[in-house]
Scaffold this active site. Structure first.
Site, PDB file in Angstrom:
ATOM      1  N   CYS A 332       0.875  -1.247  -0.004  1.00 55.69           N
ATOM      2  CA  CYS A 332       0.130   0.112  -0.059  1.00 55.69           C
ATOM      3  C   CYS A 332       0.803   1.450   0.009  1.00 55.69           C
ATOM      4  O   CYS A 332       0.449   2.278  -0.865  1.00 55.69           O
ATOM      5  CB  CYS A 332      -1.074  -0.105   1.271  1.00 55.69           C
ATOM      6  SG  CYS A 332      -1.080  -1.356   1.977  1.00 55.69           S
ATOM      7  N   ARG A 361       7.680 -10.046   6.290  1.00 57.99           N
ATOM      8  CA  ARG A 361       6.905  -9.777   7.339  1.00 57.99           C
ATOM      9  C   ARG A 361       7.353 -10.741   8.412  1.00 57.99           C
ATOM     10  O   ARG A 361       7.965 -11.781   8.351  1.00 57.99           O
ATOM     11  CB  ARG A 361       5.447 -10.272   7.234  1.00 57.99           C
ATOM     12  CG  ARG A 361       4.876  -9.624   6.171  1.00 57.99           C
ATOM     13  CD  ARG A 361       3.293 -10.002   6.213  1.00 57.99           C
ATOM     14  NE  ARG A 361       2.739  -9.369   4.938  1.00 57.99           N
ATOM     15  CZ  ARG A 361       1.329  -9.317   4.698  1.00 57.99           C
ATOM     16  NH1 ARG A 361       0.424 -10.389   4.974  1.00 57.99           N
ATOM     17  NH2 ARG A 361       0.803  -8.493   3.653  1.00 57.99           N
ATOM     18  N   GLN A 379       2.284 -11.347  -3.149  1.00 61.18           N
ATOM     19  CA  GLN A 379       0.938 -11.353  -3.272  1.00 61.18           C
ATOM     20  C   GLN A 379       0.513 -10.858  -4.788  1.00 61.18           C
ATOM     21  O   GLN A 379       1.237 -10.287  -5.241  1.00 61.18           O
ATOM     22  CB  GLN A 379       0.210 -10.151  -2.376  1.00 61.18           C
ATOM     23  CG  GLN A 379       0.261 -10.511  -0.864  1.00 61.18           C
ATOM     24  CD  GLN A 379      -0.448  -9.586  -0.176  1.00 61.18           C
ATOM     25  OE1 GLN A 379      -0.274  -8.436  -0.560  1.00 61.18           O
ATOM     26  NE2 GLN A 379      -1.068  -9.961   0.801  1.00 61.18           N
ATOM     27  N   ASP A 381      -1.197  -8.675  -5.721  1.00 60.54           N
ATOM     28  CA  ASP A 381      -1.960  -7.567  -4.982  1.00 60.54           C
ATOM     29  C   ASP A 381      -2.322  -6.318  -5.626  1.00 60.54           C
ATOM     30  O   ASP A 381      -1.824  -6.287  -7.073  1.00 60.54           O
ATOM     31  CB  ASP A 381      -0.631  -7.058  -4.013  1.00 60.54           C
ATOM     32  CG  ASP A 381      -1.255  -6.134  -2.758  1.00 60.54           C
ATOM     33  OD1 ASP A 381      -2.533  -5.876  -2.813  1.00 60.54           O
ATOM     34  OD2 ASP A 381      -0.716  -5.566  -2.130  1.00 60.54           O
ATOM     35  N   HIS A 383      -4.262  -2.204  -5.590  1.00 62.13           N
ATOM     36  CA  HIS A 383      -4.979  -1.283  -4.892  1.00 62.13           C
ATOM     37  C   HIS A 383      -5.731  -0.333  -5.877  1.00 62.13           C
ATOM     38  O   HIS A 383      -5.337   0.144  -6.859  1.00 62.13           O
ATOM     39  CB  HIS A 383      -3.969  -0.269  -4.251  1.00 62.13           C
ATOM     40  CG  HIS A 383      -3.134  -0.922  -3.022  1.00 62.13           C
ATOM     41  ND1 HIS A 383      -1.876  -1.649  -3.306  1.00 62.13           N
ATOM     42  CD2 HIS A 383      -3.547  -0.872  -1.635  1.00 62.13           C
ATOM     43  CE1 HIS A 383      -1.803  -2.160  -2.108  1.00 62.13           C
ATOM     44  NE2 HIS A 383      -2.546  -1.564  -1.073  1.00 62.13           N
ATOM     45  N   LYS A 462     -13.888  -5.752   5.549  1.00 61.82           N
ATOM     46  CA  LYS A 462     -13.073  -6.744   4.547  1.00 61.82           C
ATOM     47  C   LYS A 462     -13.792  -7.989   4.423  1.00 61.82           C
ATOM     48  O   LYS A 462     -14.567  -8.544   5.032  1.00 61.82           O
ATOM     49  CB  LYS A 462     -11.646  -6.914   5.099  1.00 61.82           C
ATOM     50  CG  LYS A 462     -11.481  -7.731   6.509  1.00 61.82           C
ATOM     51  CD  LYS A 462     -10.273  -8.215   6.702  1.00 61.82           C
ATOM     52  CE  LYS A 462      -9.989  -8.897   8.107  1.00 61.82           C
ATOM     53  NZ  LYS A 462      -8.763  -9.459   8.107  1.00 61.82           N
ATOM     54  N   HIS A 508      -8.189  -2.500  -1.095  1.00 59.96           N
ATOM     55  CA  HIS A 508      -6.901  -3.347  -1.048  1.00 59.96           C
ATOM     56  C   HIS A 508      -7.403  -4.804  -1.470  1.00 59.96           C
ATOM     57  O   HIS A 508      -8.329  -5.147  -0.914  1.00 59.96           O
ATOM     58  CB  HIS A 508      -6.162  -3.350   0.514  1.00 59.96           C
ATOM     59  CG  HIS A 508      -5.905  -2.256   0.947  1.00 59.96           C
ATOM     60  ND1 HIS A 508      -4.675  -1.857   1.368  1.00 59.96           N
ATOM     61  CD2 HIS A 508      -6.690  -1.190   1.362  1.00 59.96           C
ATOM     62  CE1 HIS A 508      -4.627  -0.706   2.094  1.00 59.96           C
ATOM     63  NE2 HIS A 508      -6.074  -0.486   2.039  1.00 59.96           N
TER      64      HIS A 508
END
Length: 636
Positions: A332, A361, A379, A381, A383, A462, A508
RNA sequence: GCCACUGUAGCUCAGUUGGCAGAGCGGCUGAUUCGUAAUCAGCAGGUCGGGGGUUCAAGUCCCUCCAGUGGCUCCA
């Protein structure tokens, strides 16, 4: 006095008041009564020995019923508690509910060793053979308090009971008594297939902050035979464990030097590349653009995003030129900075920024687990910067995408909708509207979902996707999160058609989640038999003897030119051995070329997992493999 | 991170009450040229997870660290 009981098939029986439920059911179906382990009275589970005191609907429960299965599990939990108290008399039982898999019982007791568990197992066997009955007894509150005076946990449950509530206890045999609502199986012989899966320390659910409890987990079946079947199934599931299959198939491996950091081997790298190709095809179709941002951001950016406050314990940090940098745990921050990097117009929305970057992480050592819980991950991923009016349409597109993607992998999944947590940011109205939108969209998909009240992120509600591994453990893969906060934190704005500045909403989202976790679960799902489009080696060409080697190599080149991952087996092993090797390596297609094939220009095709072969022309087979790979067929 | 358990060759596993480190598969070499799930022979490969201790002697007993397994907490 008589009461009238209505049985499931509509039969009505009149029996004297106080007749035991079991006696009524035996009279109703004497042939099937051996399988009845409890009953329901107007839908409420009761013991078979329970006297009936009113006219009602009565039905039997067997192990086949979920409620009946739970009664067996829960009764077994009592059995474990009884055994533990005989092995460690100082133990104080807390509670022992059934679970999806089996049951557990938590004890306030010193840590348990393997020897303790062995003694508990032996004790359980004795109880089962002794056929000890379960008996219910209703007590007054004061009697119950006296019975459990030495167990503060039970006293706490008693204190929590409502004033008028009946307080019941259950005896297992003569000595062991436990506070319990019941019902139970008639006696311990129903628990012949009781199996202890293990022990662990757990944080007390009822009283956080107190010392840890010891949990004994198990599973129970009414017969030894059913237990054996369960254990066999478990063993087969273990053979599909991705942590075993991955290294064996040359896909990935784990090294002692770098715990939690998977190493992708050449075969696995091909798989990841194909997964990314799969994701990018849809990105293009659905109007995304792909970006790349750094792996490290300075502390100030995380302070702005909120990660510094909420996620710092999970971040790897580095010091560069006396400044603190964090390895990004999510994409993000980069996406927000890109949006903010210049003035934005409403004409650019929805702006969909995708990024496949390695994320780091810090996960506690005890939580690491093969590919499904790692410290470095990627990911699929993105946005999405959208207006509030866009939210529903974008969400619908994402849910369609999820449906299509998981269908390719033939993976079952469920949704979880997490709603507003305590201490959330933003106004209640925004939350309620967003939650209602998400729920109606989920309902429209027809996919099973559950609502986790108060489990949402602090910045927005979410939707999570859950899939299960071969041992039935649930893992979260994809996630869609609405975020009202991060755009404000980064002071994002765009100019609307009205000439005014507005703040976008950010979505997200990941579809498959992370390559690591998704692939780990999928590898177990397909037991290592990757679909042709993912298989690192799609075709192995096997000359019968060395005389056909050059023909085999020529054909492999032909396949390679069509974009098929083919290779030639050039060892001097016998053909059956080379077939076996290819099967063990889970290669989708084996092509045998011998004298006969050279003579008529054909190939002999063996498909993974199928006995025997069939003949095809060289061109036919090429076309088939290309087609199966292009359409991402699940089977070869 | 917490509780219990495990760690012997690349893999799967033997290894008596402490007394010379083994097998199968895999690998390499040679022979074999074979028709759809294991051809034969030979060879190489181990600081017994690392470190410390007890002992005449430790793969075996004790301590500690590391890694892994099953749970818990947390999470994609």
């Amino acid at each position: 006095m008589e009461v009238e009981l209505t049985l499931p098939d509509g039969t009505r029986l009149r029996v004297p008041l106080g007749t035991r439920a079991g006696d009524v059911l035996r009279r109703w179906k004497p042939q099937e009564a051996h399988a009845f382990l409890a009953a329901t009275l107007d839908g409420q589970p009761i013991d078979l020995e329970r006297p009936i005191e009113r006219s009602a609907r009565l039905a039997p429960l067997t192990f086949e019923d979920r409620a009946g299965r739970d009664i067996v599990q829960h009764s077994a939990a009592h059995l474990v508690a009884k055994a533990l108290l005989e092995v460690v008399p100082a133990a104080r039982p807390t509670h022992g509910p059934p679970t999806d898999e089996g049951f557990y019982y938590d004890f306030d007791v010193r840590p348990l060793t393997l020897e303790d568990l062995d003694r508990i197992r032996a004790n359980i066997r004795m109880s089962v053979e002794a056929k000890e009955p379960f008996h219910r007894k209703d007590l007054r509150r004061s009697e119950a308090e006296a019975t459990f005076a030495s167990n503060p946990h039970k006293l706490r449950y008693l204190a929590a009971a409502k004033p008028g509530e009946t307080i019941s206890v259950y005896y297992t045999g003569d000595q062991f008594v436990d506070l319990c609502r019941g019902p139970h199986v008639p006696d311990t012989s129903w628990l012949e297939g009781t199996y202890i899966l293990g022990q662990s320390a757990v944080v007390s659910e009822t009283t956080p902050g107190t010392p840890m409890l010891q949990r004994i987990r198990g599973v129970a079946f009414p017969t030894r035979h059913l237990l054996d079947e369960y254990l066999k199934m478990r063993k087969e599931a273990e053979a599909r464990d991705h942590r075993i299959l991955g290294p064996r198939l040359g896909l990935f491996t784990f090294l002692d030097e770098i715990p939690g950091f998977p190493v992708w081997l050449p075969n696995g790298t091909i798989v990841i590349r194909e997964l990314e190709r799969f994701a990018r095809e849809r990105l293009e179709k659905d109007g995304y653009v792909e970006v790349r941002t750094p792996l490290l951001f300075p502390q100030s950016v995380y302070e702005e995003s909120g990660h510094w406050e909420h996620y710092r314990e999970n971040m790897f940090l580095s010091t560069i030129d006396e400044r603190t940098f964090g390895w990004k745990p999510m994409n993000c921050p980069g996406a927000m900075l890109i949006f903010r990097s210049r003035a934005r117009s409403y004409r650019e929305l929805p702006l969909r920024l995708a990024e496949f970057a390695p994320l780091h992480r810090y996960e506690a050592s005890g939580t690491l687990h093969g590919l499904t819980r790692v410290r470095e991950l990627v990911q699929d991923d993105a946005h999405l910067f959208v207006t509030e009016e866009d939210v529903a349409a974008e969400m619908r597109k994402l849910l369609d995408w999820i449906r299509d993607a998981y269908a390719v992998f033939r993976l079952d999944y469920t949704y979880e909708l997490s709603t507003r947590p305590a201490g959330s940011l933003g106004n209640e109205e925004d939350w309620n509207r967003a939650e209602a939108t998400l729920e109606s969209l989920l309902r429209a998909t027809g996919v099973p979902f559950r609502i986790s009240a108060g489990e949402g992120a602090f910045y927005g509600p979410k939707i999570d996707i859950h899939v299960r591994d071969s041992l039935g453990r649930a893992w979260q893969t994809g996630t869609i999160q609405l975020d009202f906060q991060i755009p404000r934190r980064f002071h994002l704005e765009y100019q609307g058609a009205d000439g005014q500045m507005h703040t976008p909403i950010v979505i997200h989202r990941t579809i498959l989640g992370t390559w690591e976790r998704f692939f780990g679960v999928f590898l177990e799902h397909c037991a290592g038999r990757l679909p042709p489009w993912l298989a690192p080696v799609q075709v192995r060409v096997l000359p019968v003897t060395e005389a056909q080697m050059s023909a085999a190599k020529g054909y492999a080149d032909e396949l390679l030119r069509e974009g098929i991952r083919a290779e030639v087996s050039d060892t001097s092993e016998t053909l059956p051995k080379r077939i076996r090797s290819a099967e063990v390596e889970r290669i989708p297609y084996m092509v045998v070329i011998g004298e006969k094939e050279i003579a008529d220009g054909s190939v002999s095709v063996r498909t993974r997992g199928e006995k025997g072969s069939r003949s095809a022309s060289r061109a036919e087979f090429v076309a088939r493999v290309v087609e199966r790979a292009r359409t991402r067929a699940f089977e070869p």
